[in-house]
Write a protein that holds these residues in place. Structure first.
Motif, PDB file in Angstrom:
ATOM      1  N   VAL A   1       0.831  -1.215   0.000  1.00  0.00           N
ATOM      2  CA  VAL A   1       0.000   0.000   0.000  1.00  0.00           C
ATOM      3  C   VAL A   1       0.862   1.260   0.000  1.00  0.00           C
ATOM      4  O   VAL A   1       1.951   1.272   0.561  1.00  0.00           O
ATOM      5  CB  VAL A   1      -0.947   0.068   1.231  1.00  0.00           C
ATOM      6  CG1 VAL A   1      -2.026  -0.972   1.185  1.00  0.00           C
ATOM      7  CG2 VAL A   1      -0.180  -0.026   2.532  1.00  0.00           C
ATOM      8  N   THR A   2       0.353   2.299  -0.644  1.00  0.00           N
ATOM      9  CA  THR A   2       0.985   3.616  -0.587  1.00  0.00           C
ATOM     10  C   THR A   2      -0.076   4.620  -0.175  1.00  0.00           C
ATOM     11  O   THR A   2      -1.129   4.708  -0.820  1.00  0.00           O
ATOM     12  CB  THR A   2       1.560   4.015  -1.970  1.00  0.00           C
ATOM     13  OG1 THR A   2       2.411   2.963  -2.423  1.00  0.00           O
ATOM     14  CG2 THR A   2       2.347   5.311  -1.895  1.00  0.00           C
ATOM     15  N   LEU A   3       0.213   5.341   0.915  1.00  0.00           N
ATOM     16  CA  LEU A   3      -0.747   6.306   1.457  1.00  0.00           C
ATOM     17  C   LEU A   3      -0.361   7.715   1.004  1.00  0.00           C
ATOM     18  O   LEU A   3       0.808   8.097   1.081  1.00  0.00           O
ATOM     19  CB  LEU A   3      -0.717   6.217   2.988  1.00  0.00           C
ATOM     20  CG  LEU A   3      -1.756   7.012   3.739  1.00  0.00           C
ATOM     21  CD1 LEU A   3      -3.125   6.344   3.657  1.00  0.00           C
ATOM     22  CD2 LEU A   3      -1.361   7.149   5.212  1.00  0.00           C
ATOM     23  N   PHE A   4      -1.339   8.478   0.527  1.00  0.00           N
ATOM     24  CA  PHE A   4      -1.104   9.852   0.079  1.00  0.00           C
ATOM     25  C   PHE A   4      -1.887  10.818   0.965  1.00  0.00           C
ATOM     26  O   PHE A   4      -2.982  10.483   1.415  1.00  0.00           O
ATOM     27  CB  PHE A   4      -1.620  10.042  -1.356  1.00  0.00           C
ATOM     28  CG  PHE A   4      -0.836   9.287  -2.393  1.00  0.00           C
ATOM     29  CD1 PHE A   4      -1.075   7.940  -2.608  1.00  0.00           C
ATOM     30  CD2 PHE A   4       0.121   9.926  -3.160  1.00  0.00           C
ATOM     31  CE1 PHE A   4      -0.367   7.230  -3.571  1.00  0.00           C
ATOM     32  CE2 PHE A   4       0.838   9.229  -4.127  1.00  0.00           C
ATOM     33  CZ  PHE A   4       0.601   7.874  -4.327  1.00  0.00           C
ATOM     34  N   VAL A   5      -1.353  12.025   1.162  1.00  0.00           N
ATOM     35  CA  VAL A   5      -2.184  13.050   1.808  1.00  0.00           C
ATOM     36  C   VAL A   5      -3.327  13.341   0.838  1.00  0.00           C
ATOM     37  O   VAL A   5      -3.174  13.205  -0.375  1.00  0.00           O
ATOM     38  CB  VAL A   5      -1.413  14.362   2.147  1.00  0.00           C
ATOM     39  CG1 VAL A   5      -0.417  14.136   3.252  1.00  0.00           C
ATOM     40  CG2 VAL A   5      -0.743  14.963   0.931  1.00  0.00           C
ATOM     41  N   ASP A   6      -4.475  13.754   1.378  1.00  0.00           N
ATOM     42  CA  ASP A   6      -5.646  13.962   0.522  1.00  0.00           C
ATOM     43  C   ASP A   6      -5.356  14.914  -0.637  1.00  0.00           C
ATOM     44  O   ASP A   6      -5.807  14.710  -1.753  1.00  0.00           O
ATOM     45  CB  ASP A   6      -6.822  14.505   1.344  1.00  0.00           C
ATOM     46  CG  ASP A   6      -7.309  13.486   2.362  1.00  0.00           C
ATOM     47  OD1 ASP A   6      -7.288  12.282   2.050  1.00  0.00           O
ATOM     48  OD2 ASP A   6      -7.701  13.884   3.460  1.00  0.00           O
ATOM     49  N   SER A   7      -4.596  15.967  -0.331  1.00  0.00           N
ATOM     50  CA  SER A   7      -4.357  16.983  -1.368  1.00  0.00           C
ATOM     51  C   SER A   7      -3.391  16.495  -2.445  1.00  0.00           C
ATOM     52  O   SER A   7      -3.182  17.179  -3.441  1.00  0.00           O
ATOM     53  CB  SER A   7      -3.884  18.292  -0.736  1.00  0.00           C
ATOM     54  OG  SER A   7      -3.037  18.006   0.344  1.00  0.00           O
ATOM     55  N   ALA A   8      -2.852  15.280  -2.298  1.00  0.00           N
ATOM     56  CA  ALA A   8      -1.989  14.712  -3.350  1.00  0.00           C
ATOM     57  C   ALA A   8      -2.775  13.746  -4.237  1.00  0.00           C
ATOM     58  O   ALA A   8      -2.185  12.971  -4.995  1.00  0.00           O
ATOM     59  CB  ALA A   8      -0.797  13.985  -2.717  1.00  0.00           C
ATOM     60  N   VAL A   9      -4.095  13.821  -4.174  1.00  0.00           N
ATOM     61  CA  VAL A   9      -4.896  12.847  -4.934  1.00  0.00           C
ATOM     62  C   VAL A   9      -4.620  12.943  -6.438  1.00  0.00           C
ATOM     63  O   VAL A   9      -4.597  11.937  -7.143  1.00  0.00           O
ATOM     64  CB  VAL A   9      -6.411  12.993  -4.594  1.00  0.00           C
ATOM     65  CG1 VAL A   9      -6.968  14.337  -4.962  1.00  0.00           C
ATOM     66  CG2 VAL A   9      -7.215  11.892  -5.253  1.00  0.00           C
ATOM     67  N   CYS A  10      -4.359  14.156  -6.923  1.00  0.00           N
ATOM     68  CA  CYS A  10      -4.074  14.314  -8.359  1.00  0.00           C
ATOM     69  C   CYS A  10      -2.746  13.635  -8.713  1.00  0.00           C
ATOM     70  O   CYS A  10      -2.631  12.984  -9.756  1.00  0.00           O
ATOM     71  CB  CYS A  10      -4.054  15.795  -8.713  1.00  0.00           C
ATOM     72  SG  CYS A  10      -4.083  16.047 -10.477  1.00  0.00           S
TER      73      CYS A  10
END
Ligand code: RUB
Length: 289
Positions: free
Chosen positions: A158-167
């Motif tokens: 799994v790789t977790l992103f901050v919400d604002s990195a969704v793009c």
């Protein structure tokens, strides 16, 4: 009834009430989260305290949860045990229909924590599928971390992103890989589209723009024709002791129009959202599968 019998009845009523109140508190505080878990826990609590008042208290604990309402209404007509079997049977069918959509070495994207989505991914891994999951942390309550931990424990990378990195997560930018499929859960399925965790509409917009297939993974018992209130959560979840003159908004969910959806996976199979609506129309009520 003798004195001892009476006092044991009173203590069992008190115990049930304590469990009922704790469940309501846990639902409100998101210790119990996700439409399916909420509906299941509410059903159990209602079985201990099956009154109109109790139903109202449960329904007010999370206002954007038609599955909870459907389940509590069914509980007025059918035995709890029969209703309970629906959850697992539905999950098994969802697992089966989602499985072929995961391609070898592909990247799956998800958001928040959906039991229907997580269980189906874990099932695919157990059955030998190798794939990775990208997901967003889902502020302010970080349900994405819960998903990340559960999937990782099941052997999924799994790789977790901050919400604002969704793009970035959905764009093959900054050394991210191409996302092949997006699977989102749902709190409500409505004639016009679905309601899911805040952030879902941005994801749907990006999916359309980047031509990524987007599927809703949900139990049909989340369907409702009623107008759904979008839950606004406590402001201190965003910023505890914020200056008084700063306005804060904390919507928990948002609507995603059906035009964005490639399809929906329910216990009825994988289908276009319109076909799912036809199926529901045919039953004319929530089917007890
Ligand atoms: C959870 C959420 C989930 C749906 C579906 O929000 O938005 O995607 O509830 O979950 P919250 P499930 O954490 O605020 O409850 O598949 O478990 O029913």
């Amino acid at each position: 009834m003798n004195k001892r019998g009476n006092s044991s009845k009173v203590s069992s009523i008190k115990k049930n009430l304590r469990i009922f109140n704790k469940t309501v508190e846990d639902i409100k505080r998101i210790k119990i989260q996700g439409a399916r878990n909420i509906a299941k826990a509410a059903l159990k609590a209602y079985s201990l305290n099956p009154t109109l008042k109790a139903k109202r208290i449960l329904l007010n604990s999370r206002p954007t949860e038609p599955m909870m309402e459907n389940v509590l209404n069914l509980a007025d007509k059918y035995p709890y045990s029969k209703i309970l079997t629906h959850f697992d049977k539905t999950q098994e069918r969802i697992n089966k229909y989602l499985f072929p959509l995961i391609k070898r070495n592909s990247i799956i994207f998800t958001h928040c924590h959906s039991t229907n989505v997580s269980n189906a991914l874990i099932n695919a891994r157990k059955k030998g599928k190798i794939f990775e999951v990208y997901l967003t942390e889902t502020r302010p309550l970080f349900q994405g971390r819960k998903t990340a931990k559960i999937l990782r424990k099941a052997g999924i990378k799994v790789t977790l992103f901050v919400d604002s990195a969704v793009c970035v997560a959905l764009s093959k930018k900054q050394r991210t890989k191409k996302v092949n499929r997006i699977f989102l859960g749902a709190d409500a399925l409505t004639p016009k589209g679905i309601i899911n965790k805040i952030g879902s509409e941005t994801i749907a917009n990006l999916a359309k723009q980047k031509k990524i297939l987007l599927y809703i993974v949900a139990d049909s018992w989340k369907f409702t024709r009623k107008k759904i209130k979008i839950e606004q959560r406590a402001l201190n979840e965003i910023w505890d002791k914020a200056p008084r003159n700063i306005k804060i908004k904390n919507p928990a969910f948002e609507f995603v129009d059906k035009k964005y959806l490639t399809g929906i996976i329910t216990e009825f199979g994988l289908m276009k959202y319109g076909n799912f609506l036809d199926k529901i129309d045919k039953f004319n009520k929530i089917p007890l599968v």
